[in-house]
Design a protein around this motif. Structure first.
Motif, PDB file in Angstrom:
ATOM      1  N   SER A 277       5.551  69.730  69.219  1.00  0.00           N
ATOM      2  CA  SER A 277       5.638  70.196  70.770  1.00  0.00           C
ATOM      3  C   SER A 277       6.066  69.264  71.482  1.00  0.00           C
TER       4      SER A 277
ATOM      5  N   THR B 109       2.597  84.857  69.889  1.00  0.00           N
ATOM      6  CA  THR B 109       2.818  83.498  69.542  1.00  0.00           C
ATOM      7  C   THR B 109       1.310  82.834  69.473  1.00  0.00           C
TER       8      THR B 109
ATOM      9  N   SER C  42      -1.797  80.025  69.085  1.00  0.00           N
ATOM     10  CA  SER C  42      -1.919  78.685  69.647  1.00  0.00           C
ATOM     11  C   SER C  42      -3.610  78.765  69.435  1.00  0.00           C
TER      12      SER C  42
ATOM     13  N   ASN D 284       1.131  77.070  73.522  1.00  0.00           N
ATOM     14  CA  ASN D 284       2.165  77.805  72.898  1.00  0.00           C
ATOM     15  C   ASN D 284       2.721  79.101  73.489  1.00  0.00           C
TER      16      ASN D 284
ATOM     17  N   CYS E  90       8.287  78.473  70.055  1.00  0.00           N
ATOM     18  CA  CYS E  90       6.893  78.103  69.239  1.00  0.00           C
ATOM     19  C   CYS E  90       6.756  79.128  68.333  1.00  0.00           C
TER      20      CYS E  90
END
Length: 295
Positions: free
Chosen positions: A44, A77, A79, A107, A140
């Motif tokens: 990240s 996505t 996260s 993300n 991501c």
């Protein structure tokens, strides 16, 4: 007496990680490195150049950071925190999303921003600034999807299964190979941070936004753990993948000294709950910075 590099290398061996590191004066020429030019996976940390591009486009009038967008629940996505955990739709500005992207490494916020500014624009800015190893070819969602494709194990759903991966399985992940994923080097990241902190990466207003977003990062267990004095300001961005723990940032002392630091680590296993490896990043950064201040 052991040198700073030797001290860091010895501690890295004790906690079971390989380290690539660079620390440099923001306003001077002194630096210290350990494999600082070796390409690494940023995880990240790649959100820093995305944040810079967002801030650049705002100052160039291509977008308004105050424009609000509605984020629906169920974004694809994954996260572990932030928007991926929201049950209901929420409306927020691009500036708000940037705070989430850098502050808690959200993300979903990252992929929304990257879709808006464009990968080509991010990479074009990196090339304009002279970076040859730092590239962002994936968002991501795309990066994490390769882990599932390579292993048949969901990155976000089965932490225990990931922790039990063998060294060979981890080494085979495309997400952990700089030539097949996002990449950077420790030296390039400290140079990027130096440009941002000196207002040389973009317009001063854009650089100020990036500095502010990094100052708001909440995680205290890596870089910040090495600088417990409340008078020392740390601004940073973490990065985490199986076997990978990273952080880059700038450390600012009360006497005006400013130091860009990048610490990238690769572990011998993929366990996620190994606090001594998180703390190693703070230890390594503090050891490197203090050696520069003593020089």
């Amino acid at each position: 007496m052991a040198t700073a590099s030797e001290t860091i290398a010895r501690r890295a061996k004790e906690v079971g990680v390989e380290v690539r590191l660079h620390a440099a004066e923001v306003d001077g020429t002194r630096s210290l490195g350990i494999g600082e030019d070796v390409p690494v996976v940023p995880a990240s940390v790649f959100k820093v150049p995305i944040a810079l591009e967002l801030a650049c486009q705002a100052t160039e009038g291509k977008l308004d950071l105050g424009t609000r967008i509605t984020v629906q629940p169920g974004h694809p996505t994954p996260s572990p925190y932030g928007l991926a955990t929201f049950r209901h739709e929420v409306s927020m500005s691009w500036h708000d999303l940037a705070i989430l992207m850098i502050g808690i490494s959200d993300n979903v916020a990252t992929d929304l921003i990257l879709a808006e500014v464009g990968k080509d624009a991010v990479n074009s800015t990196l090339r304009r600034l002279g970076f040859t190893h730092t590239v962002v070819p994936q968002d991501c969602g795309e990066l994490l999807a390769t882990i599932g494709e390579d292993l048949g194990v969901s990155y976000e759903d089965d932490e225990r299964a990931l922790a039990e991966l063998t060294y060979e399985q981890v080494s085979g992940l495309r997400a952990l190979q700089p030539e097949k994923s996002c990449s950077t080097t420790a030296a390039e990241m400290t140079r990027l941070l130096g440009l941002v902190w000196r207002d040389e990466a973009a317009a001063p207003e854009a650089c100020a936004d990036v500095r502010r977003w990094m100052e708001l990062q909440v995680w205290p267990h890596r870089l910040r753990s090495g600088f417990p004095d409340d008078r020392i300001r740390t601004s940073g961005k973490t990065g985490t993948l199986p076997a990978v723990r990273n952080e880059v940032g700038v450390v600012e002392y009360p006497d005006g000294g400013r130091y860009a630091v990048a610490v990238f680590t690769r572990a011998e296993d993929s366990r996620s709950r190994v606090p001594e490896r998180d703390a190693f990043i703070g230890f390594a950064a503090a050891t490197a910075v203090e050696s520069l201040r003593a020089a």
